[in-house]
Structures are given as structure tokens and as C-alpha cells.
Design an enzyme around this catalytic site. Structure first.
Site, PDB file in Angstrom:
ATOM      1  N   ALA A  72      -2.177  20.952 -82.003  1.00 51.89           N
ATOM      2  CA  ALA A  72      -2.489  22.029 -81.066  1.00 51.89           C
ATOM      3  C   ALA A  72      -3.995  22.200 -81.167  1.00 51.89           C
ATOM      4  O   ALA A  72      -4.502  23.099 -81.835  1.00 51.89           O
ATOM      5  CB  ALA A  72      -1.755  23.312 -81.423  1.00 51.89           C
ATOM      6  N   CYS A 130      -0.635  19.448 -70.581  1.00 52.86           N
ATOM      7  CA  CYS A 130      -0.829  19.897 -71.965  1.00 52.86           C
ATOM      8  C   CYS A 130       0.268  20.910 -72.282  1.00 52.86           C
ATOM      9  O   CYS A 130       0.479  21.861 -71.529  1.00 52.86           O
ATOM     10  CB  CYS A 130      -2.215  20.523 -72.157  1.00 52.86           C
ATOM     11  SG  CYS A 130      -2.437  21.114 -73.850  1.00 52.86           S
ATOM     12  N   GLY A 243       3.083   7.184 -74.893  1.00 55.60           N
ATOM     13  CA  GLY A 243       4.019   7.823 -75.813  1.00 55.60           C
ATOM     14  C   GLY A 243       4.522   6.813 -76.829  1.00 55.60           C
ATOM     15  O   GLY A 243       5.428   6.037 -76.533  1.00 55.60           O
TER      16      GLY A 243
HETATM   17  O1  RRO Z   1      -6.281  19.646 -76.574  1.00 56.20           O
HETATM   18  C1  RRO Z   1      -5.047  19.702 -76.811  1.00 56.20           C
HETATM   19  O2  RRO Z   1      -4.568  20.514 -77.608  1.00 56.20           O
HETATM   20  C2  RRO Z   1      -4.109  18.813 -76.131  1.00 56.20           C
HETATM   21  C3  RRO Z   1      -4.168  18.452 -74.793  1.00 56.20           C
HETATM   22 BR1  RRO Z   1      -5.580  18.949 -73.685  1.00 56.20          BR
HETATM   23  C4  RRO Z   1      -3.128  17.670 -74.214  1.00 56.20           C
HETATM   24  O3  RRO Z   1      -3.114  17.337 -73.007  1.00 56.20           O
HETATM   25  N1  RRO Z   1      -2.104  17.327 -75.012  1.00 56.20           N
HETATM   26  C5  RRO Z   1      -2.049  17.653 -76.320  1.00 56.20           C
HETATM   27  O4  RRO Z   1      -1.075  17.292 -77.016  1.00 56.20           O
HETATM   28  N2  RRO Z   1      -3.057  18.400 -76.867  1.00 56.20           N
END
Ligand code: RRO
Length: 304
Positions: A72, A130, A243
Site C-alpha cells: 500500500a 489501484c 500478474g
Molecule cells: O502506489 C500504490 O500504492 C499502488 C498503485 Br498506484 C497501483 O496501481 N497498484 C498498487 O498495488 N499500488
């Protein structure tokens, strides 16, 4: 010996090989992206960039779990104006650089896409997936009307190919992909990370500061394969699989499900930046063994 051609195309983009650096890993600055280019990536996707600089969430932001990574990060990025500096050295890149952008509305997506075009990006990837960003990401990707509006407006304002990155959490995924296609998206990228959580049983508290994060790595590959397979049956534009791609055989599986290329993220952590060259070698060896000459011969064979 069979001659193997690893090149692939995504709309007007030509890839010398079908491995791309996924957004969010080793792509916040020019130096690390150049390293991935030197390690053989066929294309680079930048970190998702927004209008304003963002610190991201407090630590801890990444955990290594049993079969993957839980993050995160919270969209940390220097903001689009500053990011131009990172794009300048990549202008001489011989491989496509894809600018990933995130926003909450049409106006901001247009602004960011125009900036990426100005910086010399060869395509833009709209991050509407996200899993843990309030107002952004998945919240946008689930809203069919907003998404259609964003894609068609961005398409009208820039001359670059537009990729749309979707989440595995969308219930009507194939329908949303079709909406993106009708709005003139050039490719669908799928999947972003899967919502997950880790609790420290000693303290009985979630470990991530944000509590909930996105899970990536080997464990999510079957989810990615299912999403690519589902979408590839319903759209005619290219699908890019993401993935859990760690080996050449993982990439082959994505091609068979309908992907024209794959993006690699967590495996850069597990196998190092050399992963691009290794995966290409493994794809080549597998194709030689099974007498395939071109990637195109593999794309979507599992759909028939
Ligand atoms: O920056 C993040 O926490 C993040 C992004 Br933008 C995303 O598209 N996917 C993810 O797992 N983390």
C-alpha cells in the site's frame, strides 16, 4: 534449429520482445528505468503519476508474504511537472516508454496525458485500478460512464496510443473492457494488484499502515490468466497480461490466454532486473522445443 521471433505489436507500438516493466516497480526515476532497459525489457511503464506531488502512505508500505508482495504505497510520486525531468534522458530510448497516469476526473486525465505526450512518451496507460486509493484507481475503473468519458476525451486530445489498466475486482470485467474498446482504447492491461491484508497475530493489528493493500506475485497469476482469457474473448484490441509473471512459461500461459505481451513487476524483486533477459530466453527455449516460430502463433490458442 527453429528460429524464434520474439517481437510483438500493441496497436502501432512495436516491441522487440513481449516483456514490459509493470508500473510501480523501479520506475520512479530515469536511472532505474534505464537499468531495466539495459536488462532487456521490451517496453517500460512508468510509476503512476498524478497532478500534484504525493508522499504516499506512511511505513510499512510493502510486505513480503508467503507467495507474493503486499503493498500500500499510496501513489507516491513527484507530480507530473517534476516527472518531466525523469523522462528527458529516456527520449533517446529505442524501446517504447509508456507513461502511467492517475486522476479522478476527465480534465485531470487529459492534462496528464498531454504532459506525457509532450515529455516524449510513446503511449499512456490510464491507471484506473489501484485497489487502495480513495477517489482514484478502482473507484474510477468501476464507473462505466466516467471511464468511457475519460478514455474518449483523452483519445481526442492526444495522438498517442491509450492503454487502460483494469482491476480483477470489477464484476463485469468483459463489459468494461468492451466499453473501453468502444471509447477507442488501443489496448487493455489486466490485472492490477488484488486487495489483501496481513494481520500481525502477536499484536492483533494489521501490519500495513494503510491496513489494506494490493497483493502481487506468483499467487495472483491464475487470477490474471482468468481476466485475460475473459477479456480476450470479448474485445478485438490487444490485451496485455500482468500478474505473477516470473518465468518464460508464465508468459507463454498468458499468450495462450490471449495476451499479446506481458508486464513484469514483483519478479524484478524475486529474480532481479535480469528477469527480462531470463524470461525472454525461457520463452525462446520453450517455443523452440514446441516448434513455434512467432509469438503471434501462440496468442489466444487456448481460446479456440
Ligand atoms: O502506489 C500504490 O500504492 C499502488 C498503485 Br498506484 C497501483 O496501481 N497498484 C498498487 O498495488 N499500488
Amino acid at each position: 534449429m527453429t528460429v524464434v521471433d520474439l517481437s510483438s505489436t500493441i496497436g502501432p507500438l512495436r516491441l522487440k520482445n513481449p516483456t514490459m516493466l509493470a508500473s510501480g516497480i523501479m520506475d520512479e526515476d530515469a536511472g532505474s528505468m534505464q537499468r531495466m532497459i539495459d536488462c532487456g525489457a521490451g517496453a517500460i511503464v512508468t510509476k503512476s503519476i498524478g497532478i500534484q506531488p504525493r508522499e504516499g502512505y506512511p511505513n510499512p508500505t510493502v510486505l513480503e508474504l508467503e507467495s507474493g508482495l503486499l503493498n500500500a504505497m499510496g501513489l507516491p510520486n513527484p507530480g507530473i511537472d517534476h516527472y518531466g525531468k525523469e523522462m528527458i534522458p529516456l527520449k533517446k530510448s529505442k524501446i517504447p516508454i509508456i507513461g502511467s497516469i492517475y486522476a479522478a476526473d476527465v480534465k485531470d486525465f487529459i492534462f496528464l496525458a498531454q504532459k506525457m505526450e509532450h515529455f516524449g512518451a510513446h503511449a499512456v496507460e490510464l491507471n484506473v485500478s489501484c485497489p487502495h486509493a480513495k477517489h482514484y484507481g478502482l473507484e474510477v475503473g468501476c464507473d462505466a460512464v466516467l471511464l468511457q468519458n475519460i478514455i474518449s476525451s483523452v483519445k481526442q486530445k492526444i495522438h498517442l496510443p491509450v492503454f487502460v489498466k483494469l482491476s480483477p475486482h470489477i464484476m463485469n470485467l468483459a463489459e468494461i473492457a468492451q466499453i473501453a474498446e468502444h471509447a477507442k482504447a488501443d489496448a487493455i492491461v489486466v490485472i492490477n494488484t488484488v486487495k489483501g491484508m496481513k494481520i500481525d497475530i502477536a499484536t492483533a493489528r494489521p501490519i500495513l499502515a494503510n491496513k489494506i493493500g494490493g497483493y502481487s506475485g506468483k499467487a495472483i497469476k491464475p487470477i490474471g490468466i482468468r481476466c485475460v482469457y475473459d477479456i480476450a474473448q470479448h474485445v478485438d484490441i490487444p490485451v496485455i497480461g500482468v500478474g505473477g509473471v516470473t518465468t518464460g512459461e508464465d508468459a507463454i500461459e498468458y499468450f495462450m490466454a490471449g495476451a499479446s505481451a506481458v508486464q513484469i513487476g514483483s519478479a524484478v524483486y524475486y529474480r532481479g532486473p535480469e528477469v527480462f533477459r531470463l524470461v525472454c530466453k525461457e520463452i525462446q527455449a520453450w517455443m523452440r522445443k514446441h516448434r513455434y516460430e512467432k509469438i503471434t502463433e501462440l496468442i489466444g490458442v487456448a481460446l479456440q
